[in-house]
Each structure stands twice: as C-alpha cells, then as structure tokens.
Design a protein around this motif. Sequence first.
Motif, PDB file in Angstrom:
ATOM      1  N   LEU A 194     -35.054  20.083  -5.756  1.00 11.97           N
ATOM      2  CA  LEU A 194     -34.081  18.998  -5.844  1.00 11.97           C
ATOM      3  C   LEU A 194     -34.545  17.930  -6.832  1.00 11.97           C
ATOM      4  O   LEU A 194     -33.754  17.423  -7.644  1.00 11.97           O
ATOM      5  N   VAL A 195     -35.834  17.592  -6.771  1.00  9.87           N
ATOM      6  CA  VAL A 195     -36.381  16.582  -7.686  1.00  9.87           C
ATOM      7  C   VAL A 195     -36.221  17.033  -9.131  1.00  9.87           C
ATOM      8  O   VAL A 195     -35.812  16.253 -10.007  1.00  9.87           O
ATOM      9  N   MET A 196     -36.539  18.299  -9.398  1.00  9.43           N
ATOM     10  CA  MET A 196     -36.420  18.811 -10.760  1.00  9.43           C
ATOM     11  C   MET A 196     -34.959  18.860 -11.202  1.00  9.43           C
ATOM     12  O   MET A 196     -34.638  18.597 -12.367  1.00  9.43           O
ATOM     13  N   GLY A 197     -34.077  19.193 -10.277  1.00 12.34           N
ATOM     14  CA  GLY A 197     -32.658  19.208 -10.618  1.00 12.34           C
ATOM     15  C   GLY A 197     -32.145  17.818 -10.948  1.00 12.34           C
ATOM     16  O   GLY A 197     -31.386  17.627 -11.910  1.00 12.34           O
ATOM     17  N   ILE A 198     -32.575  16.834 -10.161  1.00  9.93           N
ATOM     18  CA  ILE A 198     -32.189  15.446 -10.430  1.00  9.93           C
ATOM     19  C   ILE A 198     -32.781  14.983 -11.762  1.00  9.93           C
ATOM     20  O   ILE A 198     -32.117  14.296 -12.551  1.00  9.93           O
ATOM     21  N   SER A 199     -34.037  15.371 -12.027  1.00  4.60           N
ATOM     22  CA  SER A 199     -34.686  14.993 -13.287  1.00  4.60           C
ATOM     23  C   SER A 199     -33.937  15.577 -14.484  1.00  4.60           C
ATOM     24  O   SER A 199     -33.774  14.905 -15.518  1.00  4.60           O
ATOM     25  N   ALA A 200     -33.478  16.838 -14.355  1.00  4.85           N
ATOM     26  CA  ALA A 200     -32.704  17.446 -15.443  1.00  4.85           C
ATOM     27  C   ALA A 200     -31.387  16.702 -15.644  1.00  4.85           C
ATOM     28  O   ALA A 200     -30.932  16.507 -16.786  1.00  4.85           O
ATOM     29  N   THR A 201     -30.773  16.281 -14.536  1.00  2.00           N
ATOM     30  CA  THR A 201     -29.526  15.510 -14.643  1.00  2.00           C
ATOM     31  C   THR A 201     -29.776  14.166 -15.305  1.00  2.00           C
ATOM     32  O   THR A 201     -28.995  13.719 -16.160  1.00  2.00           O
ATOM     33  N   VAL A 202     -30.873  13.502 -14.917  1.00  2.00           N
ATOM     34  CA  VAL A 202     -31.243  12.228 -15.536  1.00  2.00           C
ATOM     35  C   VAL A 202     -31.491  12.419 -17.032  1.00  2.00           C
ATOM     36  O   VAL A 202     -31.096  11.582 -17.859  1.00  2.00           O
ATOM     37  N   PHE A 203     -32.136  13.531 -17.382  1.00  2.00           N
ATOM     38  CA  PHE A 203     -32.417  13.812 -18.784  1.00  2.00           C
ATOM     39  C   PHE A 203     -31.124  13.935 -19.583  1.00  2.00           C
ATOM     40  O   PHE A 203     -31.049  13.512 -20.745  1.00  2.00           O
ATOM     41  N   LEU A 204     -30.091  14.504 -18.963  1.00  2.00           N
ATOM     42  CA  LEU A 204     -28.797  14.594 -19.629  1.00  2.00           C
ATOM     43  C   LEU A 204     -28.251  13.204 -19.954  1.00  2.00           C
ATOM     44  O   LEU A 204     -27.731  12.962 -21.055  1.00  2.00           O
ATOM     45  N   PHE A 205     -28.378  12.269 -19.008  1.00  2.00           N
ATOM     46  CA  PHE A 205     -27.922  10.897 -19.240  1.00  2.00           C
ATOM     47  C   PHE A 205     -28.757  10.218 -20.325  1.00  2.00           C
ATOM     48  O   PHE A 205     -28.233   9.458 -21.148  1.00  2.00           O
ATOM     49  N   ILE A 206     -30.058  10.480 -20.315  1.00  2.00           N
ATOM     50  CA  ILE A 206     -30.922   9.895 -21.339  1.00  2.00           C
ATOM     51  C   ILE A 206     -30.512  10.391 -22.725  1.00  2.00           C
ATOM     52  O   ILE A 206     -30.424   9.601 -23.684  1.00  2.00           O
ATOM     53  N   LEU A 207     -30.248  11.678 -22.843  1.00  2.00           N
ATOM     54  CA  LEU A 207     -29.844  12.240 -24.131  1.00  2.00           C
ATOM     55  C   LEU A 207     -28.497  11.683 -24.575  1.00  2.00           C
ATOM     56  O   LEU A 207     -28.302  11.351 -25.760  1.00  2.00           O
ATOM     57  N   ALA A 208     -27.555  11.591 -23.637  1.00  2.00           N
ATOM     58  CA  ALA A 208     -26.216  11.089 -23.983  1.00  2.00           C
ATOM     59  C   ALA A 208     -26.273   9.633 -24.432  1.00  2.00           C
ATOM     60  O   ALA A 208     -25.673   9.255 -25.453  1.00  2.00           O
ATOM     61  N   THR A 209     -26.989   8.797 -23.703  1.00  2.00           N
ATOM     62  CA  THR A 209     -27.103   7.389 -24.091  1.00  2.00           C
ATOM     63  C   THR A 209     -27.895   7.240 -25.384  1.00  2.00           C
ATOM     64  O   THR A 209     -27.643   6.322 -26.176  1.00  2.00           O
ATOM     65  N   GLY A 210     -28.854   8.154 -25.611  1.00  2.00           N
ATOM     66  CA  GLY A 210     -29.615   8.126 -26.854  1.00  2.00           C
ATOM     67  C   GLY A 210     -28.733   8.365 -28.069  1.00  2.00           C
ATOM     68  O   GLY A 210     -28.902   7.718 -29.119  1.00  2.00           O
ATOM     69  N   ILE A 211     -27.778   9.289 -27.943  1.00  2.00           N
ATOM     70  CA  ILE A 211     -26.852   9.558 -29.047  1.00  2.00           C
ATOM     71  C   ILE A 211     -25.997   8.318 -29.332  1.00  2.00           C
ATOM     72  O   ILE A 211     -25.755   7.955 -30.494  1.00  2.00           O
ATOM     73  N   VAL A 212     -25.540   7.660 -28.271  1.00  2.00           N
ATOM     74  CA  VAL A 212     -24.732   6.449 -28.442  1.00  2.00           C
ATOM     75  C   VAL A 212     -25.542   5.364 -29.151  1.00  2.00           C
ATOM     76  O   VAL A 212     -25.045   4.688 -30.066  1.00  2.00           O
ATOM     77  N   LEU A 213     -26.801   5.204 -28.757  1.00  2.00           N
ATOM     78  CA  LEU A 213     -27.653   4.186 -29.379  1.00  2.00           C
ATOM     79  C   LEU A 213     -27.995   4.549 -30.821  1.00  2.00           C
ATOM     80  O   LEU A 213     -28.163   3.669 -31.675  1.00  2.00           O
ATOM     81  N   TRP A 214     -28.120   5.847 -31.096  1.00  2.00           N
ATOM     82  CA  TRP A 214     -28.455   6.286 -32.456  1.00  2.00           C
ATOM     83  C   TRP A 214     -27.306   6.011 -33.416  1.00  2.00           C
ATOM     84  O   TRP A 214     -27.533   5.662 -34.570  1.00  2.00           O
ATOM     85  N   TRP A 215     -26.075   6.161 -32.934  1.00  2.00           N
ATOM     86  CA  TRP A 215     -24.910   6.080 -33.819  1.00  2.00           C
ATOM     87  C   TRP A 215     -24.834   4.705 -34.477  1.00  2.00           C
ATOM     88  O   TRP A 215     -24.708   3.690 -33.809  1.00  2.00           O
ATOM     89  N   PRO A 216     -24.943   4.650 -35.798  1.00  2.00           N
ATOM     90  CA  PRO A 216     -24.974   3.359 -36.501  1.00  2.00           C
ATOM     91  C   PRO A 216     -23.593   2.724 -36.582  1.00  2.00           C
ATOM     92  O   PRO A 216     -22.572   3.412 -36.614  1.00  2.00           O
ATOM     93  N   ALA A 217     -23.580   1.403 -36.655  1.00  2.00           N
ATOM     94  CA  ALA A 217     -22.309   0.685 -36.771  1.00  2.00           C
ATOM     95  C   ALA A 217     -21.744   0.787 -38.186  1.00  2.00           C
ATOM     96  O   ALA A 217     -20.533   0.743 -38.389  1.00  2.00           O
ATOM     97  N   ALA A 218     -22.604   0.883 -39.189  1.00  2.00           N
ATOM     98  CA  ALA A 218     -22.159   0.971 -40.585  1.00  2.00           C
ATOM     99  C   ALA A 218     -22.510   2.336 -41.165  1.00  2.00           C
ATOM    100  O   ALA A 218     -23.538   2.927 -40.821  1.00  2.00           O
TER     101      ALA A 218
END
Length: 430
Positions: A194-218
């Motif tokens: 369960l812990v590993m499954g939750i960690s994998a789910t958290v990793f998905l959120f980290i990756l998704a938010t990382g893409i949003v932060l990477w995307w430049p405004a200009a």
Amino acid sequence: MSPLKSAFRTVHLWLGLASGLIIVFVCLTGCVLAFEKELEQSWHSERYFVAPASTPRLSLAQVAEAVRAYKPKAKIGGLKVYADPTRTVEVSLAGAPEGGKGRMGREGGRLGNGAEAKGGEARAAGRPAAGGAPGEGPGKDGKGGKGRGEGGGPRVFVNPYTAAITGELNPRDNFFKTVEQLHRGLVAGKAGKLVMGISATVFLFILATGIVLWWPAARKAFSARLKVKWGSGWKRLNHDFHIVLGFYASVFLFVIALTGVGMSFDWVGEGINKLTHSPLKRPEAPESAAPAGAGVAPFAPDAVLALARQQAPDAEFYALQLPKDAKGSIRVAVLRPGAITENATDEVYLDQYSGQLISGQTYAQRPVGQRIRGLFKPVHTGAIFGWPTKVLAFVMTLLGATFPVTGTIMWLNRRRKQQRKQRPLAIAAG
C-alpha cells in the motif's frame, strides 16, 4: 509567478520532500530489475546455456527421469523447451520448496498423472501459468493485476543432450526476487504494498506539477529550458539537471509510475476489466474426458511436444503444464516469433488421455482487459520492446532517483538565498 503556479510549486515541493527517499529507493531498485533477465543469465550462464551437441536431443521422458534421480520426491508440474539449441530444458516442480535436495513442501502428481505448479504472476495477468511458468523466472514479462507471484516450486535445469542437471532455481530465494519484493514493498506485506502504491501515486502528482512548473510563460524561454548549460557553476547545473532533464524524463517516468500504480492496487485491474467488458475471473481449465477403460496411460509429454512443434514449428519455446489430477487437461503455451512479451503466448488444452484438442486461444483472442493488464510489467520494466526500451527504462529510472536529490538542493539553495536577504533587513530594523 501566478497564484496557480505558486500553489503547484508548493504541492510539488512538499510532496517531493515527503516522498523523496522512497522515490530514490524505488528508482534504484527499478534500475536493477530493468536488466533482471540479462544479469541472471549472465551470472549463472551454466544454468541456462549448454554447448549444442551433434547428437539428437533427449526425450522429455529421459529429462524427467534425470530430474527424478536428482530429486526422488520431486513432483513435476511442467516442462519448458526452447527452440534455441543452446538452452537447457526447464522443469518446474509442483509445490512450495522447503530447501534441500529432494525435499518438497507440497506434493502433486508425477509426470503423466501431473501436477499444477503455481504461476502467480501469470494468473495475476488473468490467465493460468504454463507449467508453473517453467523457466520464466528471470525477466518474466506480463505481470499485472493483483501482482501475485510468490508461489510455485523450484525449477530444475537439464542439459537436453546429456540429461545432466545444470542448476536449480528457487524463485523465492532468488536475488532478483528479493529486489522485486523490496521494490514493491512486499517484504512488509499488504501495508508495504500500500505504501509503495501510494508513493507511485504521489510520484504521478509530482511529475504532473513539475510539467506545469516547467512550462514557461514566454516562448523565448522555451530554448533555455530545453538545454543544460554545461559550462555553468554547480548550482546552475543542479538546476538544469532537475528542470531540463526532468522535462525529458517526465513522460517516460509518468508511464512507469502509472503502471506501478496498476500493479499495486487491485481496483485498477478490476476497473480495466469492467471498462473493457472483460471477465473478472479467468475461466477454469477444461477437464479431460473419462478414459474408455481402466488403466489407460496418459498422453505422453513427448507426443504433446511433437504436436505443438507440428502446429508451430517456428516457435521460440513450448511450455507444457501437466494436469493436476485424473480429470485435468494438459495445457500447452507456445511463444511465436515477434511476440510483444514472453507471456503473449498462444495456448491450447489437450485431453490428457487421448491428446485431442479441448479448447484453444491465441494471444489476440484473449480478453482486452487481460492483455492490457498483462502489459503492466513489461512496460514498467522496459521489457516491452527488448533492449532499446530496457536501456531507456534504466536511464529514466536512474534519472528519477536524482530528481529528489537535485530538487532538495534547489530548495536548500533558495532558503539560504532568502535568509541572506532577510539579514540586512533585520539589522536595519534593529
């Protein structure tokens, strides 16, 4: 920075700090598992490979006798024969091993009467195993669904020309099995999984938010975020490793993490079955017809193998699963050239007395849900398309292990910078 991006940065930061150590551990163990099959066969090449001889191969009956001489109490559940003349014959023994030569924890029928060696990984993908999945231990693909794979007895490897025993593998004591258990958290039982499954789910959120932060405004900033400035100082390099390499790796890591979630939670496989209108449970193996008279001998495995070779002469391997009782049938799994995974086999069930075909199913005829879940593990480990995707998975997971480290360093550098700015203000206010 907009309020939305600021919120994403907060989520990205604290999820990364909270799960960083687990992500590093999972990624590093995943790197090892990417080349599980190749490493296992390299370390124990004498177990898997022999020098081809000019003499014909021995019959399966002779191979079985050699195994019985090696383990007098052994109950043979299945045999796997490769078309490659350098490969050994892999014989799976029924039951859970207790260790030691000739000792078996759980008994089944002998060759001819048969026994069913468990193939947990194959059943997790929604189908029975071939002879207890004989010989598919290192690098076996297609694990998915419930993710079970702890059962089954040892496998004995036999030289097909001399009947010499070249080695034995207990899947439960295998190094890579231990690494896999650690990788999936199974050493801690359901809680660890369960812990590993939750960690994998958290990793998905980290990756998704990382893409949003990477995307430049200009648009002008795009090129800067696609290149690492190699001549810069270590802080800038650390920043680029996290931002630039993180962008390139994010898509691949997202797929790896997504399949990891699929293997950790049963509801994912059940949901896929419902969406694809696939059966929730695999059908029971068909039974053999009662023999016409008493004392009818079972259909010999050599005759089964001859039939399989006649129907699929170009197959890479033939895996025979022997019946578990007097009513059971013989299951034959055949891997054809170009198959997408090692578990993408065509399968037939034969009457154990007459050898007549009872039922059959090609890989393409399997329910869609089974095929999707069967791809979880090969996609997760990179085995889906062989060496190219294995190398890709290795590099991406290795990079994945660095991102919590580089991200933490970025956070510490930012904090120090803020503290330095606050000191003059505090002095002036004093």
